[in-house]
Design a protein around this motif. Structure first.
Motif, PDB file in Angstrom:
ATOM      1  N   ARG A   7     -10.344  17.271 107.158  1.00  0.00           N
ATOM      2  CA  ARG A   7      -9.092  17.409 109.042  1.00  0.00           C
ATOM      3  C   ARG A   7      -9.446  17.205 109.608  1.00  0.00           C
ATOM      4  O   ARG A   7      -8.634  16.789 109.616  1.00  0.00           O
ATOM      5  CB  ARG A   7      -8.806  19.514 108.910  1.00  0.00           C
ATOM      6  CG  ARG A   7      -7.729  19.883 109.706  1.00  0.00           C
ATOM      7  CD  ARG A   7      -8.474  20.858 109.704  1.00  0.00           C
ATOM      8  NE  ARG A   7      -9.751  21.988 110.701  1.00  0.00           N
ATOM      9  CZ  ARG A   7     -10.338  22.171 109.603  1.00  0.00           C
ATOM     10  NH1 ARG A   7     -10.856  22.926 108.451  1.00  0.00           N
ATOM     11  NH2 ARG A   7     -11.317  22.679 109.884  1.00  0.00           N
ATOM     12  N   ILE A   8     -10.654  17.258 109.571  1.00  0.00           N
ATOM     13  CA  ILE A   8     -10.920  16.169 111.069  1.00  0.00           C
ATOM     14  C   ILE A   8     -10.452  14.708 111.083  1.00  0.00           C
ATOM     15  O   ILE A   8      -9.341  14.028 112.081  1.00  0.00           O
ATOM     16  CB  ILE A   8     -12.282  15.878 111.026  1.00  0.00           C
ATOM     17  CG1 ILE A   8     -12.552  17.630 112.181  1.00  0.00           C
ATOM     18  CG2 ILE A   8     -12.429  15.077 112.430  1.00  0.00           C
ATOM     19  CD1 ILE A   8     -14.007  17.593 111.859  1.00  0.00           C
ATOM     20  N   ILE A  20     -13.629  21.325 125.237  1.00  0.00           N
ATOM     21  CA  ILE A  20     -13.556  19.570 124.767  1.00  0.00           C
ATOM     22  C   ILE A  20     -14.710  18.630 124.607  1.00  0.00           C
ATOM     23  O   ILE A  20     -14.457  17.682 124.529  1.00  0.00           O
ATOM     24  CB  ILE A  20     -12.844  19.006 126.325  1.00  0.00           C
ATOM     25  CG1 ILE A  20     -13.673  19.140 127.327  1.00  0.00           C
ATOM     26  CG2 ILE A  20     -11.377  19.937 126.139  1.00  0.00           C
ATOM     27  CD1 ILE A  20     -12.720  18.069 128.768  1.00  0.00           C
ATOM     28  N   LEU A  21     -15.980  19.283 124.509  1.00  0.00           N
ATOM     29  CA  LEU A  21     -16.899  18.755 123.888  1.00  0.00           C
ATOM     30  C   LEU A  21     -17.592  19.607 123.346  1.00  0.00           C
ATOM     31  O   LEU A  21     -17.507  21.315 123.523  1.00  0.00           O
ATOM     32  CB  LEU A  21     -17.788  18.486 125.359  1.00  0.00           C
ATOM     33  CG  LEU A  21     -19.054  17.428 125.063  1.00  0.00           C
ATOM     34  CD1 LEU A  21     -18.566  16.564 124.452  1.00  0.00           C
ATOM     35  CD2 LEU A  21     -19.713  17.438 126.359  1.00  0.00           C
ATOM     36  N   TYR A  22     -18.424  18.967 122.000  1.00  0.00           N
ATOM     37  CA  TYR A  22     -19.792  19.907 120.839  1.00  0.00           C
ATOM     38  C   TYR A  22     -18.551  20.771 120.181  1.00  0.00           C
ATOM     39  O   TYR A  22     -19.047  21.945 120.826  1.00  0.00           O
ATOM     40  CB  TYR A  22     -20.128  20.675 121.702  1.00  0.00           C
ATOM     41  CG  TYR A  22     -20.997  19.992 122.728  1.00  0.00           C
ATOM     42  CD1 TYR A  22     -22.283  18.666 121.995  1.00  0.00           C
ATOM     43  CD2 TYR A  22     -21.904  20.082 124.057  1.00  0.00           C
ATOM     44  CE1 TYR A  22     -22.629  17.676 122.675  1.00  0.00           C
ATOM     45  CE2 TYR A  22     -22.677  19.537 125.255  1.00  0.00           C
ATOM     46  CZ  TYR A  22     -23.248  18.288 123.788  1.00  0.00           C
ATOM     47  OH  TYR A  22     -24.050  17.829 124.851  1.00  0.00           O
ATOM     48  N   ASN A  23     -17.408  20.381 119.717  1.00  0.00           N
ATOM     49  CA  ASN A  23     -16.498  20.841 118.607  1.00  0.00           C
ATOM     50  C   ASN A  23     -15.642  20.150 118.035  1.00  0.00           C
ATOM     51  O   ASN A  23     -15.909  18.416 118.017  1.00  0.00           O
ATOM     52  CB  ASN A  23     -15.340  22.010 119.157  1.00  0.00           C
ATOM     53  CG  ASN A  23     -14.871  21.597 120.605  1.00  0.00           C
ATOM     54  OD1 ASN A  23     -14.363  20.116 120.413  1.00  0.00           O
ATOM     55  ND2 ASN A  23     -14.870  22.052 121.777  1.00  0.00           N
ATOM     56  N   ALA A  24     -13.816  19.649 117.079  1.00  0.00           N
ATOM     57  CA  ALA A  24     -14.742  18.993 116.908  1.00  0.00           C
ATOM     58  C   ALA A  24     -13.296  18.044 117.620  1.00  0.00           C
ATOM     59  O   ALA A  24     -12.960  17.207 117.130  1.00  0.00           O
ATOM     60  CB  ALA A  24     -12.733  19.737 115.559  1.00  0.00           C
ATOM     61  N   ASN A  25     -13.008  18.902 118.440  1.00  0.00           N
ATOM     62  CA  ASN A  25     -11.630  18.811 119.443  1.00  0.00           C
ATOM     63  C   ASN A  25     -12.563  16.612 120.524  1.00  0.00           C
ATOM     64  O   ASN A  25     -11.741  15.609 119.780  1.00  0.00           O
ATOM     65  CB  ASN A  25     -11.327  19.381 120.369  1.00  0.00           C
ATOM     66  CG  ASN A  25     -10.752  20.327 120.848  1.00  0.00           C
ATOM     67  OD1 ASN A  25      -9.910  20.500 119.339  1.00  0.00           O
ATOM     68  ND2 ASN A  25     -11.201  21.274 121.082  1.00  0.00           N
ATOM     69  N   ALA A  26     -13.417  16.889 120.560  1.00  0.00           N
ATOM     70  CA  ALA A  26     -14.570  15.855 120.977  1.00  0.00           C
ATOM     71  C   ALA A  26     -14.378  15.169 119.471  1.00  0.00           C
ATOM     72  O   ALA A  26     -14.445  13.883 119.928  1.00  0.00           O
ATOM     73  CB  ALA A  26     -15.886  16.512 121.515  1.00  0.00           C
ATOM     74  N   VAL A  58     -22.816   9.677 112.711  1.00  0.00           N
ATOM     75  CA  VAL A  58     -23.067   9.312 114.020  1.00  0.00           C
ATOM     76  C   VAL A  58     -22.349  10.277 115.439  1.00  0.00           C
ATOM     77  O   VAL A  58     -22.826  11.125 115.527  1.00  0.00           O
ATOM     78  CB  VAL A  58     -22.871   8.519 114.667  1.00  0.00           C
ATOM     79  CG1 VAL A  58     -23.851   7.960 116.408  1.00  0.00           C
ATOM     80  CG2 VAL A  58     -24.535   7.241 113.580  1.00  0.00           C
ATOM     81  N   THR A  59     -21.103  10.337 115.349  1.00  0.00           N
ATOM     82  CA  THR A  59     -20.025  10.844 115.950  1.00  0.00           C
ATOM     83  C   THR A  59     -20.460  12.611 116.424  1.00  0.00           C
ATOM     84  O   THR A  59     -20.308  13.100 116.965  1.00  0.00           O
ATOM     85  CB  THR A  59     -18.322   9.954 115.944  1.00  0.00           C
ATOM     86  OG1 THR A  59     -18.657   9.023 116.278  1.00  0.00           O
ATOM     87  CG2 THR A  59     -17.787  10.742 117.041  1.00  0.00           C
ATOM     88  N   PRO A  60     -19.861  13.103 114.860  1.00  0.00           N
ATOM     89  CA  PRO A  60     -20.220  14.445 114.935  1.00  0.00           C
ATOM     90  C   PRO A  60     -21.954  14.840 115.352  1.00  0.00           C
ATOM     91  O   PRO A  60     -21.378  16.394 115.872  1.00  0.00           O
ATOM     92  CB  PRO A  60     -19.910  14.811 113.825  1.00  0.00           C
ATOM     93  CG  PRO A  60     -19.201  13.793 112.598  1.00  0.00           C
ATOM     94  CD  PRO A  60     -19.896  12.791 113.742  1.00  0.00           C
ATOM     95  N   ARG A  61     -22.583  14.143 115.234  1.00  0.00           N
ATOM     96  CA  ARG A  61     -23.983  14.283 115.452  1.00  0.00           C
ATOM     97  C   ARG A  61     -24.291  14.710 116.478  1.00  0.00           C
ATOM     98  O   ARG A  61     -24.762  15.558 117.656  1.00  0.00           O
ATOM     99  CB  ARG A  61     -25.084  13.929 114.847  1.00  0.00           C
ATOM    100  CG  ARG A  61     -26.684  13.694 115.253  1.00  0.00           C
ATOM    101  CD  ARG A  61     -27.098  15.419 114.505  1.00  0.00           C
ATOM    102  NE  ARG A  61     -28.757  15.728 114.842  1.00  0.00           N
ATOM    103  CZ  ARG A  61     -29.620  14.924 114.127  1.00  0.00           C
ATOM    104  NH1 ARG A  61     -28.899  13.922 113.660  1.00  0.00           N
ATOM    105  NH2 ARG A  61     -30.345  15.287 114.470  1.00  0.00           N
ATOM    106  N   GLY A  71     -19.639  22.974 115.809  1.00  0.00           N
ATOM    107  CA  GLY A  71     -18.482  22.962 115.305  1.00  0.00           C
ATOM    108  C   GLY A  71     -17.747  21.654 114.992  1.00  0.00           C
ATOM    109  O   GLY A  71     -16.815  22.133 114.504  1.00  0.00           O
ATOM    110  N   GLY A  72     -17.913  20.655 115.228  1.00  0.00           N
ATOM    111  CA  GLY A  72     -17.882  19.409 114.474  1.00  0.00           C
ATOM    112  C   GLY A  72     -18.640  18.588 113.698  1.00  0.00           C
ATOM    113  O   GLY A  72     -18.473  17.360 112.908  1.00  0.00           O
ATOM    114  N   THR A  73     -19.752  19.559 112.697  1.00  0.00           N
ATOM    115  CA  THR A  73     -20.400  18.684 111.459  1.00  0.00           C
ATOM    116  C   THR A  73     -19.543  18.348 110.527  1.00  0.00           C
ATOM    117  O   THR A  73     -18.717  20.036 110.359  1.00  0.00           O
ATOM    118  CB  THR A  73     -21.673  19.994 111.484  1.00  0.00           C
ATOM    119  OG1 THR A  73     -22.103  20.349 112.821  1.00  0.00           O
ATOM    120  CG2 THR A  73     -22.214  19.183 110.678  1.00  0.00           C
ATOM    121  N   MET A  74     -20.026  17.223 110.082  1.00  0.00           N
ATOM    122  CA  MET A  74     -19.416  17.351 109.123  1.00  0.00           C
ATOM    123  C   MET A  74     -20.243  16.359 107.837  1.00  0.00           C
ATOM    124  O   MET A  74     -20.904  17.370 107.744  1.00  0.00           O
ATOM    125  CB  MET A  74     -17.756  16.417 109.586  1.00  0.00           C
ATOM    126  CG  MET A  74     -17.495  16.290 110.076  1.00  0.00           C
ATOM    127  SD  MET A  74     -16.388  14.549 111.200  1.00  0.00           S
ATOM    128  CE  MET A  74     -15.449  14.032 109.426  1.00  0.00           C
TER     129      MET A  74
END
Length: 354
Positions: A74-75, A152-158, A229-232, A238-241
């Motif tokens: 989805r991301i 807007i930070l520390y989630n899928a949006n970021a 790197v980016t999700p980390r 909420g943005g872990t892949m």
């Protein structure tokens, strides 16, 4: 003549052999190693080399792995859509409105982000999107919001914002190349035949540019699914892949077979998803052309798209009750792969080049 061709073929084989061996050693061997590892199991500090499907059963039935895989797709789909949609106008402007002697300068400016380390760019976005960063600070100062935005930070949006910025040049360049190859006489002919600027774009420019758009989709979607790197750094929980879980399995839990299994599942998921999406676009365009395009064609294509996506959505949300987790994923994979193969076999490429 036959002897000459044989000699040429032998010379060509000798020329290509070093590159072929190099590609096999660097691509095929590691891939086969990962696939082999996925059929083994970790027994504390030792690896049990007995072939088993246990890792795949766990990967397909564990809700955590399934959720991470779906979130990754989805991301990546969101990043691809945002990147390509924003990249097309830039490439179009450079190709059609910038003077030929200035185009090289514009392309040079587009590549400037590559001069900076990828990590530094991620950290900069981390600062920009922070709770007390410039975006929130500006919005508060302008009175548009009363308190900083926390989403807007520390989630899928970021993750989507950061990856879209990072991969923008990769989308702009192939689209620009496709637009440059378009014969401008075709556009003039469309205008002479009475087409307006909008219809000329949709009937001539966009179909001829689709190979570049397709290349941009592939270039952006495939690597972003496996980005770690980016999700980390900006994704948070909420943005872990899926790539983050692969790292955890291999390095933190020392479970290399499960990490390899998740990698194989991710590769298969990306392959099936891309094949389904690209070939179903061919099918939808074919349906639109069968009724002459226009509003009727767009409506028919839209209905077909809703039906195709609705079937998969229904299976994902309600199939587990009848088929179980693994059966649901198997049914979805069979429908997606089977439909893609059928379209590829029975429907030739249309005017959109897909």
């Amino acid at each position: 003549m036959g002897q000459g061709l044989t000699r040429e073929a032998r010379q060509g084989l000798i020329t290509l052999s070093p590159a072929l061996v190099f590609a096999i050693l660097l691509l095929a061997v590691p891939l086969l190693t990962i696939i082999l590892f996925s059929f083994w199991t970790q027994n504390f500090l030792e690896i049990d080399r007995t072939l088993t499907l246990e890792n795949y059963r766990e990967a397909l039935t564990d809700p955590l792995y399934r959720a991470l895989m779906m979130r990754s797709l989805r991301i990546s789909a969101s990043v691809t859509a945002v990147t390509v949609i924003l990249a097309f106008p830039i490439a179009y402007y450079i190709s059609f409105y910038v003077r030929p002697e200035k185009k090289a300068l514009w392309l040079f400016l587009i590549t400037i982000p590559f001069w900076t380390s990828y990590l530094i760019r991620i950290f900069l976005w981390r600062v920009i999107l922070a709770y007390d960063g410039p975006i929130n600070g500006t919005l508060v100062e302008l009175g548009l919001i009363e308190e900083p935005l926390p989403w807007i930070l520390y989630n899928a949006n970021a993750v989507v914002i950061t990856l879209a910025h990072a991969f923008a040049p990769f989308a702009i360049l192939p689209i620009f190349v496709s637009l440059e190859k378009i014969d401008r006489n075709l556009l003039e002919a469309a205008k002479d035949l009475g087409e307006g600027a909008v219809m000329t774009f949709f009937r001539v420019t966009l179909p001829l540019a689709m190979p570049g758009v397709l290349a941009a989709v592939l270039i952006v979607f495939i690597p972003t699914v496996g980005d770690y790197v980016t999700p980390r750094l900006v994704g948070g929980s909420g943005g872990t892949m899926i790539a983050n879980m692969i790292y955890v399995q291999i390095f933190d839990l020392s479970n290399r077979p499960m990490g390899a299994t998740l990698a194989v599942v991710a590769m298969l998921s990306v392959t099936i998803t891309l094949a389904w999406a690209i070939l179903h676009v061919r099918f939808w365009v074919h349906l639109s052309d069968r009724v002459g395009g226009g509003a009727a064609g767009l409506a028919l294509a839209g209905v077909a798209a809703v039906v195709d996506i609705g079937v998969l959505w229904g299976l994902w949300h309600y199939g587990e009750a009848w088929l179980g987790p693994a059966g649901t994923l198997g049914a979805m994979a069979a429908i997606m792969a089977g439909g893609a193969v059928a379209i590829a076999v029975f429907l030739p490429k249309g005017r959109w080049g897909i």
